[in-house]
Every structure is written in C-alpha cells, then in structure tokens.
Design an enzyme around this catalytic site. Sequence first.
Site, short mmCIF file in Angstrom:
data_model
loop_
_atom_site.label_atom_id
_atom_site.label_comp_id
_atom_site.label_asym_id
_atom_site.label_seq_id
_atom_site.Cartn_x
_atom_site.Cartn_y
_atom_site.Cartn_z
N TYR A 85 -13.60 11.77 -6.39
CA TYR A 85 -12.59 11.23 -7.29
C TYR A 85 -11.71 12.71 -7.46
N PHE A 107 1.62 6.79 -10.34
CA PHE A 107 0.42 6.61 -11.09
C PHE A 107 -0.37 5.92 -10.01
N ASP A 126 0.78 -0.84 -0.35
CA ASP A 126 0.16 -0.03 0.11
C ASP A 126 0.48 1.14 0.16
N GLN A 166 -18.05 -0.92 -23.02
CA GLN A 166 -19.30 -0.98 -24.07
C GLN A 166 -18.70 -2.25 -24.83
N LYS A 210 -7.97 14.71 -6.13
CA LYS A 210 -6.67 14.30 -7.52
C LYS A 210 -6.28 15.62 -7.33
N THR A 264 -4.72 14.58 -13.09
CA THR A 264 -6.04 14.24 -14.54
C THR A 264 -6.42 15.61 -15.05
N ASP A 265 -6.88 16.26 -16.23
CA ASP A 265 -7.44 17.16 -16.48
C ASP A 265 -8.99 16.87 -15.53
N GLU A 266 -9.56 16.40 -15.14
CA GLU A 266 -10.66 16.48 -13.91
C GLU A 266 -10.83 17.85 -13.09
N GLU A 292 -7.51 5.43 -6.73
CA GLU A 292 -8.59 4.88 -7.06
C GLU A 292 -8.78 5.98 -7.97
N ASN A 340 -8.89 11.97 -21.02
CA ASN A 340 -8.84 10.10 -21.41
C ASN A 340 -8.40 9.25 -21.56
N PRO A 379 -13.74 -0.08 -22.93
CA PRO A 379 -14.03 -1.38 -22.40
C PRO A 379 -14.90 -1.41 -21.91
P1 NAD Z 1 -6.40 1.50 -12.34
O1 NAD Z 1 -7.58 2.14 -11.25
O2 NAD Z 1 -6.69 0.92 -14.14
O3 NAD Z 1 -5.24 1.66 -12.09
C1 NAD Z 1 -4.50 1.94 -10.58
C2 NAD Z 1 -3.21 1.08 -9.71
O4 NAD Z 1 -3.49 1.95 -9.10
C3 NAD Z 1 -3.96 -0.47 -9.74
O5 NAD Z 1 -3.06 -1.24 -10.13
C4 NAD Z 1 -4.43 -0.36 -7.87
O6 NAD Z 1 -4.02 -2.08 -7.48
C5 NAD Z 1 -3.12 0.94 -7.33
N1 NAD Z 1 -3.85 1.56 -6.20
C6 NAD Z 1 -4.68 1.40 -5.77
N2 NAD Z 1 -4.93 1.80 -4.46
C7 NAD Z 1 -3.49 1.64 -3.90
C8 NAD Z 1 -2.87 1.38 -3.26
N3 NAD Z 1 -3.69 2.38 -1.86
N4 NAD Z 1 -1.54 1.52 -2.79
C9 NAD Z 1 -0.66 0.76 -4.01
N5 NAD Z 1 -1.14 0.82 -5.08
C10 NAD Z 1 -2.47 0.75 -4.85
O7 NAD Z 1 -6.40 3.07 -13.30
P2 NAD Z 1 -5.27 4.04 -13.83
O8 NAD Z 1 -6.86 4.62 -14.90
O9 NAD Z 1 -4.66 3.24 -14.91
O10 NAD Z 1 -5.30 5.36 -13.56
C11 NAD Z 1 -3.26 5.88 -13.11
C12 NAD Z 1 -2.91 7.40 -12.83
O11 NAD Z 1 -3.50 8.31 -14.01
C13 NAD Z 1 -4.16 7.66 -11.38
O12 NAD Z 1 -3.20 8.30 -11.00
C14 NAD Z 1 -5.67 8.77 -13.14
O13 NAD Z 1 -6.04 9.68 -10.98
C15 NAD Z 1 -4.83 9.05 -13.56
N6 NAD Z 1 -5.00 9.38 -14.64
C16 NAD Z 1 -6.65 8.56 -15.33
C17 NAD Z 1 -6.48 8.77 -16.91
C18 NAD Z 1 -7.33 7.89 -17.20
O14 NAD Z 1 -8.09 8.21 -18.32
N7 NAD Z 1 -7.43 6.83 -16.68
C19 NAD Z 1 -6.14 10.54 -17.36
C20 NAD Z 1 -5.57 10.68 -16.53
C21 NAD Z 1 -5.09 10.98 -15.32
O1 DAU Z 2 -10.60 12.78 -18.12
C1 DAU Z 2 -9.52 11.92 -17.58
C2 DAU Z 2 -10.51 10.79 -16.38
O2 DAU Z 2 -10.88 10.08 -17.44
C3 DAU Z 2 -9.54 10.14 -15.68
O3 DAU Z 2 -8.68 11.65 -14.24
C4 DAU Z 2 -10.40 8.78 -15.08
O4 DAU Z 2 -9.06 8.24 -14.05
C5 DAU Z 2 -11.54 8.01 -16.10
O5 DAU Z 2 -11.64 7.45 -14.93
C6 DAU Z 2 -11.64 8.65 -16.58
O6 DAU Z 2 -12.75 9.49 -16.51
P1 DAU Z 2 -14.18 9.83 -16.66
O7 DAU Z 2 -15.43 9.55 -15.93
O8 DAU Z 2 -14.95 10.53 -17.96
O9 DAU Z 2 -14.07 7.99 -17.53
P2 DAU Z 2 -15.20 7.19 -17.94
O10 DAU Z 2 -14.75 5.74 -18.62
O11 DAU Z 2 -15.96 7.04 -16.15
O12 DAU Z 2 -16.26 7.43 -18.23
C7 DAU Z 2 -16.04 7.43 -20.11
C8 DAU Z 2 -17.41 8.98 -20.46
O13 DAU Z 2 -18.57 7.72 -20.77
C9 DAU Z 2 -18.61 9.88 -19.19
O14 DAU Z 2 -18.60 10.82 -19.81
C10 DAU Z 2 -19.21 8.55 -18.93
C11 DAU Z 2 -19.61 8.25 -19.52
N1 DAU Z 2 -20.09 6.22 -19.71
C12 DAU Z 2 -19.18 5.50 -19.07
C13 DAU Z 2 -19.54 5.08 -18.89
C14 DAU Z 2 -19.23 2.94 -17.82
C15 DAU Z 2 -21.30 5.90 -20.46
O15 DAU Z 2 -21.76 6.99 -21.10
N2 DAU Z 2 -21.97 4.91 -20.07
C16 DAU Z 2 -21.08 4.32 -18.85
O16 DAU Z 2 -21.38 2.66 -19.07
#
Ligand code: NAD
Ligand code: DAU
Length: 332
Positions: free
Chosen positions: A148, A78, A58, A192, A152, A121-123, A81, A177, A190
């Site tokens: 979330y 990286f 952790d 869909q 961040k 993240t851009d969020e 949650e 994203n 993924p």
């Molecule tokens: P993910 O949920 O796929 O992976 C997160 C990983 O962190 C997992 O392997 C999980 O086991 C691990 N983890 C969670 N809590 C932990 C803890 N307490 N200690 C150790 N490991 C822990 O996330 P992702 O989509 O790969 O995102 C990775 C990073 O990128 C995050 O910081 C997220 O905010 C950022 N990010 C994601 C996106 C996106 O589109 N997915 C976009 C911009 C930024």
């Molecule tokens: O912008 C960066 C962020 O992008 C990251 O910080 C987050 O970790 C990552 O999860 C992602 O956040 P979103 O909330 O944008 O991603 P999500 O895949 O959950 O959803 C993308 C868009 O699709 C959002 O507008 C919600 C919508 N959605 C999502 C799901 C799961 C649907 O319409 N149907 C769905 O089933």
Amino acid sequence: MAHYLVTGGAGFIGSNFVHQLVRETDHSVTVLDKLTYAGNRASLDGLPAERVELVVGDICDAALVDKLTADADVVVHFAAESHNDNSLNDPSPFIDTNLVGTFTLLEAARKHDKRYHHISTDEVYGDLELDDPERFHETTPYNPSSPYSSTKAGSDLLVRAWVRSFGVKATISNCSNNYGPRQHVEKFIPRQITNLIDGVHPKLYGAGLNVRDWIHVDDHNSAVRRIIEAGTIGETYLIGADGEKNNKEVVELILRLMGESPDAYEHVNDRPGHDLRYAIDSTKLRTELGWQPQYRDFESGLAATIDWYRANEDWWRPMKEATEAKYAKTGQ
Ligand code: NAD
Ligand code: DAU
C-alpha cells in the site's frame, strides 16, 4: 463558485470532504468512484442533487477521466486502495488504482491544464522508533514499507514529475491516521467499536505498542481545502494534529467510553512488516497557510465517533461479516 471533481468521494475521507464542501461553500461536485468494497453510495445521502453528482466509474478509465476533468475547475484525488492488510493479501489492485489511476488523472490534468490536489499518506516516509525525537517533515526521505504505502509513494513521485516536466498545477498533502464517521469497519477504530456493539472483544495486533498520529477527518479536509486555496504549486504539505497514541491506549479508551472494562481486549497475530510509529510535524502548513486543527480533544472526538456508529448501524452492518471473515483467515 467552482466545480470540483472528487475521486473516491464515496469513501471515508472523500465523502466527508464532499459533505464539508457542500456545508461550507457554494461549490458543486462531481464524485468519480468505482464503488469498490470500500465505497458506499449511502455516504453521500442527504446531499443536494443539484450540487453533487455521483459518476460510478474507474479512475483508470482514461476516456471517462478526460471528460470529467475537462468539465472541472479543480481535481481532488482521494481514490485509492487504502488498507495495508489487504495489500499484504493481494497487492494487484493497489498497483492499478494507486499508480495507473494517478497516472490517468495526471494526464487529464495536464491536457486540460487543471488545478490538481493529490491526497497522500505519512506512510510514504516509513516508520520511526518509539523514542525518536524526530517527526516526519516535508523533506524526510521516502522509505515505504508495505505494498500500500509503496504505491502511494510511487503516486506522489508521479505527481512531482508531472509538475516539473509538464508544469501540472499540482499540490500534494501527506496526512496521518484519520478517524471519524463513515470509515470502513476494516480500519482499527471502527472495527473495535463495531466489535463491541456486537459483544466481541477488540483485537490488538501484537503487543499493541505501535503508535499512530490521530487526526479527525474534518481537520484533514479543512487542511486540504486551505492548501487548494492558498498552497504553492509544486509543494508538499504534511497534515497532522499532534495526536500520537499507541494502539493499546486507543483500545482502552474505546472500552472505557463504551462502558466496558479497559482490559477486555485480546491480542491477535501481528501485521507482517508492521510500521512501528508515525508522527507528523505540520509546522509548514500551520505557519505558511495559517491552518489549525479544530478537534483538539481526541477523547471527545472518539466519543462522537462511537455515537455515530451506534446511530448508523444500517450503514456499517452490511460490510461487517465479510470484513471479519477476511480477518479470520489471517488469525487477526
Ligand atoms: P477508502 O478506502 O475509505 O475510500 C477509497 C474510495 O476510493 C472508495 O470509495 C473506493 O470505492 C474508491 N476507489 C477505489 N478504487 C477506485 C478506482 N479504481 N476508481 C475510482 N474509485 C476508486 O479510503 P480513505 O481512507 O477514505 O482514503 C482516501 C485517501 O486518503 C487515499 O488516497 C488514502 O491513501 C489517503 N489517506 C488515508 C488516510 C486514512 O487514515 N484513512 C490517511 C492519510 C491519507
Ligand atoms: O497513516 C495513514 C494511514 O493510516 C493511511 O494511509 C491508511 O490508508 C490508513 O488505513 C491508516 O493505515 P494504518 O495501517 O495505520 O491503519 P489501520 O486502521 O489498518 O491500523 C491502525 C493501527 O492499528 C495499526 O498499527 C494496526 C493496528 N490494528 C489494526 C486493526 C484493523 C490493530 O491493532 N487491530 C486491528 O484490528
């Protein structure tokens, strides 16, 4: 040759980062990952054991983080949650991992004077109107919407404070994203693709008009590597690839690429507080550090991602049922 500590390296973006680092450099890596529901040991399959070690633990465990940071040259953080919908159901692990976990890593980077890169993240910037000519840039005020994104945002502010107060050698990146292989099936694309493989209609939240700015995960990671190599300490860089699309357009494209009728989706309950639009201006990264995305065609990147999920059912099948059971509770 450097030794990297990569937190969250068994998750989606972190595992793709480790694969890219092994493919394109001589660096060695320790992955620190708790293997939560989102982490997957199989995402590190095929990597050479002499260069990549997985430590299951952790990021809030200060003694473990201290030891692993002492042994590393660079820390890339990286772990998080990462899913908005989960944060609406139970924010508690988001506070622990995203805030306390980042604090723990910063304290170790400070003590051992190590280079630290923070993935965000851009969020953190909130959302934009559909017709707003502006995009997010490095000086856009923070205005997060969800548990979330607020955690961040808080973690980014901790990094900024540790740079200014303690001289930690940190950079931050805020990316849009991501899509690509090894993304959890709770996420939009993924979910869909795997629904369609299972003969289930894609699910659009609300009207499906929300816009996301899509970037291939390998482009995100090449930008992170460029920032680690050449970024200025204390600076923030936005990462994006000019990939704005609304959710309906993305679902229609997935349906077409998978040989289905483009209107074979259904509308489900909207996400509470659902951000309308994200859009990144990555001029700083491109002009100051000379970075460019390689995946310029979303359709071919998406087609390759669909092929990956078709070929890797063993990877995603174990998580599919529990994910859909969670969505069923909120009518999504
Ligand atoms: P993910 O949920 O796929 O992976 C997160 C990983 O962190 C997992 O392997 C999980 O086991 C691990 N983890 C969670 N809590 C932990 C803890 N307490 N200690 C150790 N490991 C822990 O996330 P992702 O989509 O790969 O995102 C990775 C990073 O990128 C995050 O910081 C997220 O905010 C950022 N990010 C994601 C996106 C996106 O589109 N997915 C976009 C911009 C930024
Ligand atoms: O912008 C960066 C962020 O992008 C990251 O910080 C987050 O970790 C990552 O999860 C992602 O956040 P979103 O909330 O944008 O991603 P999500 O895949 O959950 O959803 C993308 C868009 O699709 C959002 O507008 C919600 C919508 N959605 C999502 C799901 C799961 C649907 O319409 N149907 C769905 O089933």
